[in-house]
Structure formats: structure tokens, C-alpha cells
Design an enzyme around this catalytic site. Structure first.
Site, short mmCIF file in Angstrom:
data_model
loop_
_atom_site.label_atom_id
_atom_site.label_comp_id
_atom_site.label_asym_id
_atom_site.label_seq_id
_atom_site.Cartn_x
_atom_site.Cartn_y
_atom_site.Cartn_z
N GLU A 72 13.10 17.57 1.95
CA GLU A 72 12.93 19.10 1.82
C GLU A 72 12.56 19.56 3.03
O GLU A 72 11.54 20.33 3.38
CB GLU A 72 11.67 19.18 0.77
CG GLU A 72 10.34 18.57 0.97
CD GLU A 72 9.12 18.99 -0.10
OE1 GLU A 72 9.43 19.53 -1.09
OE2 GLU A 72 8.10 18.42 0.39
N GLU A 121 14.39 15.06 -7.06
CA GLU A 121 13.30 15.06 -7.72
C GLU A 121 13.29 16.17 -8.78
O GLU A 121 13.83 17.21 -8.25
CB GLU A 121 12.21 15.55 -6.69
CG GLU A 121 11.72 14.78 -5.60
CD GLU A 121 10.59 15.13 -4.66
OE1 GLU A 121 9.93 15.98 -5.19
OE2 GLU A 121 10.45 14.39 -3.62
#
Length: 501
Positions: free
Chosen positions: A185, A395
């Protein structure tokens, strides 16, 4: 059609809509599609000050004085038990990260034999149970030694050190690991850690940030960090392709945090706001990776504060991935805020010139809304705008407050997973090049943004009152196992009894 016209056409022609997938089974997914679950080293391993591991910037999240807080799940010692649970559940793959400061305690230099042994043991255990390792090299946990020495990701020196660390991982584990991601991320890490000061290494500057940061520059550092991350990733990808890929046959990817945007009006003005926000969220990283440079709107609004790629760097970054990993949980509303561009001192969000409202309910039950259209829209956006690259959803999951009386009875998580997996199937039928889906997280973890041990995304409950930290399957684990083993899923599917996986 020009890229601008294509982007606006996509914005204009996408709506929330309803999902058409009402029932499905694993057999409805393409051959070779991977289902898994994930964790990260800093949230699951424990043994934070044992066997040669040194602190990372993550440790300061829980021990700002410089100490280390052990992580309860203790997978460092219980990896065999956890892998057996994975096999019993029926997952194809396990996404985990390597702790740089466990493998190379000083950030560079000698390899820690105990750290090397642990990751070899974990990988071998996974392989022996037929589970694919998907490895992330940096999951928000830079060695503190490098942060203290030269500022870590704000300094271009990080590129060389990251490449050397990755080289060790490729050399030692690449004969068994076929799926590598460089940085987790990167967009959220850059803004959260260097603009808002909400996550390690807690850098920000007034008037920005949500913490009383003692160092940093919110106006420039997020852009510097993202730039160095892109160069470190691209240099590492080049290293892997030149030195290892032909003999190891693995793939290398890059991970971004994503959210979809819910339309409030049907106006042309909102179309332009949505596109600007998408360019700042997706385009900040995907645009250089696909096209070799930052989006025009970012360069225009940030000006000299956003670094410039040299011709060599542009060619290095462009195409430097085999797949894109995405994290997706919820959606946002956005509101135009052009006045922010008149500010003399601006940060990333002021440059975006929009207010972003990320949807999540309030305590005591901070549920993420079940909005599967958001995942579908993200996948379709990447398909239409960035050439439909291979994608792994690394995720996706539902966080719930941990309550000892109902820790295993997590029906809201089942509802969330069922709807999002259904949305994924619909996106696949519409041509998305998604290759895998990973539930976050496999077991209860130490979560950064909530009180430790009070909030979790885990499929398996960890009993922190038990000295042995025994794991128990939640209803969601049994639901996921039933799906993975061929069970039919509908809106009224019955959860198996909590006897065994």
C-alpha cells in the site's frame, strides 16, 4: 479516443447498480484462480526482540520510547500449527511479509541466521502442504536503523539498501517463492506516514497531520517517499528480471490501497472531481508504472514539490511489474474543494482539492459497509484505464470488535465476504484479469488503528488468555472453508457447526 475522453467516459458510464451474482461456488471461478488469506510480519510473528531481530519503525507505533511490544499471535513459534490450519481450511495460498529487520538486523550488511532459518522453515512448511507463498518485502516496517541513519524512505539512499535486501530474499527463497510484491500500500504508507502522521514513522508538519509530529514536512515528503518507493521497486524488478526470473520463473508486483467513489450527483462537475481523485489515488503510482510519469493533474497541482523522473527513470519504472496487488475494504464520497489550491502551503490532500469521506461506521461496532459494487468498480477501473493487468486482491475483509462472549459468532464478516466474492465473480465475467483473492486476515492480528487486542479481521480467533494462544475457527473460517471445498454459496447459505474445519 484520447485518454482524457476514455477516463471521463468511464466515470460517466459507471454507477453503483446491483450485483447480478446471487449464487455461486468455487467451480464458477477460472481454472487456476487462487484463493488465500494473509497476514504481515509486524502483526503476526511476535518474538519482536528475540533471535537477533532489531526494531522497525512499526515497533514505535506501540512503544514510542523505543522499546518493542511483542505481538501476541506468536506465529514465529507457532507457524507449523498455523500452516496446518491453512491446509485444513483449504486455502491455496498464504500472503505474508518478511521482516527486513529480522532478516538483516542493521538494514544492510550481515544476514541473521535465525531469521533466515525461520523464513526457510515457514516457506518449506507451506510448500509441503501445497500452499503457495505470496511474499511482500516491505509491509510498513522499515528497519529503525535506516530510519535513524538517514531518514529511511525520504532519502534516495533507500533504493540501494532495498535492492540489496531484496537480492538476499530472491537468492535465499526464490527457488520456492514465485509471487513477490515489493512494497505494501505505497500510497497509504506515503500519506499516512509522511503527511498525516497517523502511522509509522509519524512524520508530518503543521498545519497538517493528526498527531503532534516532531519531524517531517507534509508538503514535500509524501511525494518524495512515493518517488523513492517507485524507484526502489523498479530497480528491484530490473534486478529480479536480469538475475533471477529466467531460472526461478517467478513474478514481481506492486501493491496499492484502493477505494471506489460513490456518486452523489450526476453532474459533469462531479465527473471531473471523481477523475481528479482517482488520478491522485490510483494514478499516483499506477500511472508511472504503466505510462512512465505522474498524471498531469498531479504535476500541475503539486508543481515543483512532486519529483521529476529522468528519461532513464521513466523507462525504468514503466512496465516494471508482472501484476498489481490491491487492498480494498470500502468506498468514499468526495466533495470538490477548489479553495484548497489557493493555500500558500499545501499537502497531498490540498493538492487533490477534494474532501474524501471514507465510509466506516462508528464504535462500538466499526463495521465496514457491505458495498460489493465498490470492489467491482475498482477492478473495472483498472481494466479500462490501465490496460487490464493481472491483479491479486491481497486484502479484503471485515473488521469486528473482539468480544469474548461472541468472538466466534462473526456473521457480519460472512455477509461481507460473500458479497465481495460475488462482486469479484461478476468482474471476472466482465473481463477483469484478476488472478487471486486473499481474505484479510487469516488469524486475529495486532491492528494499528484500533486498540490492540480489541479489534480484528481474523478468520481464526486467538485466545489471548490462554498461555498457549490457542486458535479457534470463527464461523467465517468455516464458511470460507465450505466455499473453498466446493460448497454452493447463496444469500441464505447456512454456516457449518463450529466443530471442525
Amino acid at each position: 479516443m484520447s485518454r482524457v475522453c476514455l477516463l471521463l467516459a468511464f466515470v460517466l458510464n459507471t454507477s453503483v447498480g446491483v450485483l447480478t451474482v446471487e449464487a455461486f461456488s468455487r467451480q464458477d471461478f477460472p481454472t487456476g484462480f487462487v484463493f488465500g488469506a494473509g497476514t504481515s510480519a509486524n502483526q503476526v510473528e511476535g518474538a519482536a526482540n528475540e533471535d537477533g531481530r532489531t526494531p522497525s519503525i512499526w515497533d514505535s507505533s506501540f512503544a514510542p520510547s523505543g522499546g518493542i511490544t511483542p505481538i501476541p499471535p506468536d506465529q514465529y513459534y507457532k507457524y507449523k500449527e498455523d500452516v496446518q490450519l491453512m491446509a485444513d481450511t483449504g486455502i491455496d495460498a498464504y500472503r505474508f511479509s518478511i521482516s527486513w529487520s529480522r532478516l538483516i538486523p542493521n538494514g544492510r550488511g550481515p544476514v541473521n541466521p535465525k531469521g533466515l532459518q525461520y523464513y526457510n522453515n515457514l516457506i518449506n512448511e507451506l510448500i509441503s502442504h501445497g500452499i503457495q507463498p505470496h511474499v511482500t518485502l516491505h509491509h510498513n516496517d522499515l528497519p529503525l536503523a535506516l530510519e535513524d541513519e538517514y531518514g529511511g524512505w525520504v532519502n534516495h539512499r533507500i533504493v540501494k539498501d532495498f535492492m540489496a535486501y531484496a537480492d538476499v530474499c530472491f537468492r535465499e527463497f526464490g527457488d520456492r517463492v514465485l509471487y513477490w510484491s515489493t512494497v505494501n500500500e505505497a500510497n497509504m504508507f506515503s500519506t499516512g506516514g509522511y503527511d498525516m502522521g497517523a502511522m509509522a514513522p509519524f512524520r508530518c508538519s503543521p498545519p497538517f497531520g493528526i498527531k503532534n509530529c516532531s519531524r517531517g514536512n507534509s508538503s514535500t515528503e509524501p511525494y518524495m517517499v512515493a518517488h523513492n518507493i517507485l524507484l526502489a521497486h523498479a530497480s528491484t524488478a530490473k534486478l529480479y528480471r536480469l538475475k533471477y526470473q529466467n531460472k526461478q520463473h517467478g513474478l514481481i508486483g506492486f501493491i496499492i490501497f484502493t477505494y471506489a467513489i460513490e456518486r452523489v450527483t450526476e453532474s459533469k462537475e462531479e465527473d471531473f472531481v471523481i477523475q481528479r481523485v482517482n488520478d491522485f489515488n490510483f494514478g499516483w503510482l499506477l500511472h508511472p508504472l504503466v505510462f512512465g510519469d505522474y498524471p498531469v493533474i498531479m504535476k500541475r497541482n503539486a508543481g515543483s514539490r512532486i519529483p521529476t523522473f529522468t528519461n532513464y527513470q521513466s523507462e525504468l519504472v514503466k512496465g516494471s511489474f508482472d501484476f498489481i496487488g490491491i487492498l480494498h475494504y470500502s468506498y468514499s464520497n468526495v466533495k470538490d474543494n477548489p479553495d484548497s489550491l489557493t493555500m500558500q502551503l499545501r499537502d497531498f490532500y490540498a493538492d487533490m482539492a477534494a474532501t474524501v469521506n471514507y465510509h466506516m461506521t462508528k464504535e462500538p461496532l466499526p463495521l465496514l459497509p457491505i458495498a460489493p459494487w465498490g470492489l467491482r468498480r475498482v477492478l473495472e477501473y483498472i481494466k479500462e484505464v490501465y490496460g487490464n493487468p493481472p491483479i491479486y486482491i491481497y486484502e479484503n475483509g471485515q473488521g469486528l470488535t473482539l468480544n469474548s462472549d461472541s468472538a466466534l459468532d462473526d456473521i457480519p464478516r460472512i455477509d461481507y465476504l460473500r458479497e465481495h466474492i460475488g462482486a469479484l465473480l461478476e468482474a471476472l465475467r466482465n473481463g477483469s484479469n484478476t488472478r487471486g483473492y486473499f481474505v484479510w486476515s487469516f488469524i486475529d492480528l495486532l491492528e494499528l488503528f484500533r486498540k490492540p487486542n480489541k479489534f480484528s479481521f481474523g478468520l481464526y480467533h486467538v485466545d489471548l488468555d490462554d498461555p498457549d494462544l490457542k486458535r479457534y475457527p470463527k464461523k467465517s473460517a468455516l464458511w470460507y472453508s465450505n466455499f473453498l471445498k466446493g460448497g454452493n454459496i447463496t444469500a441464505l447459505d447456512v454456516v457449518p457447526k463450529l466443530s471442525s474445519v
